[in-house]
Design a protein around this motif. Structure first.
Motif, PDB file in Angstrom:
ATOM      1  N   ILE A   6     -14.315 -35.664  29.225  1.00 20.03           N
ATOM      2  CA  ILE A   6     -14.934 -35.094  28.026  1.00 20.03           C
ATOM      3  C   ILE A   6     -15.348 -33.660  28.333  1.00 20.03           C
ATOM      4  N   ALA A  10     -16.262 -28.308  24.478  1.00 20.82           N
ATOM      5  CA  ALA A  10     -15.654 -28.796  23.241  1.00 20.82           C
ATOM      6  C   ALA A  10     -16.586 -29.759  22.519  1.00 20.82           C
ATOM      7  N   ALA A  11     -17.332 -30.554  23.288  1.00 18.65           N
ATOM      8  CA  ALA A  11     -18.271 -31.499  22.688  1.00 18.65           C
ATOM      9  C   ALA A  11     -19.390 -30.759  21.965  1.00 18.65           C
ATOM     10  N   GLU A  13     -19.175 -27.839  20.535  1.00 12.52           N
ATOM     11  CA  GLU A  13     -18.608 -27.329  19.290  1.00 12.52           C
ATOM     12  C   GLU A  13     -18.461 -28.445  18.261  1.00 12.52           C
ATOM     13  N   LYS A  14     -18.022 -29.611  18.721  1.00 14.12           N
ATOM     14  CA  LYS A  14     -17.843 -30.750  17.816  1.00 14.12           C
ATOM     15  C   LYS A  14     -19.187 -31.205  17.246  1.00 14.12           C
ATOM     16  N   LEU A  57     -19.679 -39.027  19.770  1.00 15.67           N
ATOM     17  CA  LEU A  57     -19.319 -37.651  20.088  1.00 15.67           C
ATOM     18  C   LEU A  57     -18.177 -37.602  21.103  1.00 15.67           C
ATOM     19  N   THR A  61     -14.493 -36.060  20.400  1.00 13.24           N
ATOM     20  CA  THR A  61     -14.042 -34.909  21.199  1.00 13.24           C
ATOM     21  C   THR A  61     -12.718 -35.201  21.893  1.00 13.24           C
ATOM     22  N   ASN A  62     -12.586 -36.416  22.404  1.00 14.86           N
ATOM     23  CA  ASN A  62     -11.364 -36.832  23.097  1.00 14.86           C
ATOM     24  C   ASN A  62     -11.010 -38.238  22.618  1.00 14.86           C
ATOM     25  N   GLU A 153     -15.300 -39.104  14.426  1.00 16.83           N
ATOM     26  CA  GLU A 153     -15.992 -37.940  13.865  1.00 16.83           C
ATOM     27  C   GLU A 153     -16.668 -38.293  12.542  1.00 16.83           C
TER      28      GLU A 153
END
Length: 370
Positions: A6, A10-11, A13-14, A57, A61-62, A153
């Motif tokens: 993870i 990026a997490a 931002e998500k 989350l 993210t992934n 999401e």
């Protein structure tokens, strides 16, 4: 079994994007399991709130992340380190007044609690029957049924939406004009704070604040430790409910009681103080105890049996004395920073944090409406 990595950047931002979506005008929860998500996020079990939001989350993210994993070593394809993601990303957003504003629970290390110490969420995890079991089952149902990143999401945005319905546990110190104004505000704050016991947590925080002001007033570098209520002495580094150190040496200790006490309570505190090398200790009495005057009958007994001195004092009187010695350069920022940190370290309940924050708003110590 393969692991899922993870990316914390990026997490972030998500999560920021999901918070914006949840705050959008006219947003309404839309995930198929929104009712179960609501039950967890608006429920009283702090750890599962963090787990659910963190794992949603991760999956958002992934998409390869397994929704039920708690540790990278879990026997699951897509296992990942949920604790790291929570502590390094989610906790920061929770403490940010412009993001989750403490509504998730304001815990520094939520994964230290037992429900988060398993490698994965399973029906076999040891948990108390009844409410806690039902929340675990709902988390498993939500996270175990995630189809892909998009599904996760959607659930994440719903989880944030419900989180934001909770009461904020983040406050910002108000700008006050003059030393006398702060003293007046503090007196009002303490009176409002101890009006509710919160199982003794309110008086413990106020007692810690009193020692903090005493240290500032006497020019001594006090390290004030407010321990979790009913757990003082459980560690070799803890003596009573509030311990005060100078240069890493125990200087003062206070037992705090906001319920009726007896000879055993006093004797136990005296024994702990004597074992720690103290010649005296404070026994701070809350509004729901018999009061400091009742303690007089125990003074001689403690002196004779334990060879220590005990000073009984009512919590508001003790605070008033210490606040009267505080220097004029103590600010509202200083006071609220101490209270905020003390509540975190003492691991007080959500309800206590909300009550203390409400008392601070009522008194004008922090900004915002009560």
């Amino acid at each position: 079994m393969t692991q899922a990595i993870i990316d914390h950047g990026a997490a972030r931002e998500k999560l920021e994007s999901a918070i914006s979506a949840a705050k959008a005008d006219g947003f309404r929860p839309r995930h198929a399991k929104s009712n179960a998500i609501s039950d967890v996020m608006l429920g009283r079990h702090l750890t599962y709130r963090y787990i659910l939001l963190t794992n949603l989350l991760a999956k958002a993210t992934n998409g390869r992340a397994h929704g039920l994993a708690l540790q990278a070593g879990a026997d699951l394809d897509g296992a990942f380190d949920s604790r790291s993601l929570c502590h390094k990303v989610v906790v920061d957003f929770d403490r940010d007044p412009n993001q989750l504003a403490g509504k998730l629970g304001r815990s520094n290390e939520p994964y230290l609690n037992k429900p988060a110490r398993y490698t994965a969420l399973t029906h076999e995890n040891a948990v108390r029957r009844g409410y806690d079991r039902s929340i675990l089952e709902k988390c498993i149902d939500i996270l175990g049924g995630l189809r892909d990143a998009a599904d996760a999401e959607s659930a994440l945005i719903d989880a944030i939406y419900f989180t934001l319905q909770r009461e904020s546990l983040v406050g910002e110190a108000a700008e006050l004009d003059g030393d006398a104004t702060l003293h007046k505000v503090l007196t009002k704050f303490v009176s409002a704070a101890v009006a509710q016991s919160c199982e003794g947590e309110s008086c413990a925080i106020v007692t810690g604040l009193a020692f903090f002001l005493l240290g500032r007033g006497t020019g001594r570098d006090f390290e004030v430790k407010v321990h979790p209520v009913n757990q003082a002495g459980s560690s070799s580094n803890e003596v009573l409910d509030v311990d005060v150190l100078t240069d890493e040496t125990l200087a003062y200790a206070a037992e705090v009681k906001d319920k009726e006490f007896n000879a055993n309570d006093v004797g136990h505190a005296a024994a702990k103080s004597a074992a720690a090398g103290l010649g005296s200790f404070y026994f701070v009495c809350g509004p729901r105890s018999q009061g400091a005057a009742r303690g007089a009958e125990y003074v001689d007994r403690v002196a004779d049996e334990k060879n220590v001195r005990v000073s009984f004092v009512d919590v508001e009187q003790f605070f008033a004395m210490c606040a009267g010695l505080a220097p004029s350069d103590v600010s509202a920022d200083d006071v609220w920073a101490f209270v905020d940190a003390a509540m975190m370290k003492a691991r007080v309940k959500d309800a206590t944090q909300a009550h203390i924050l409400g008392a601070a708003r009522f008194a004008g110590l922090v900004s915002g409406e009560d």
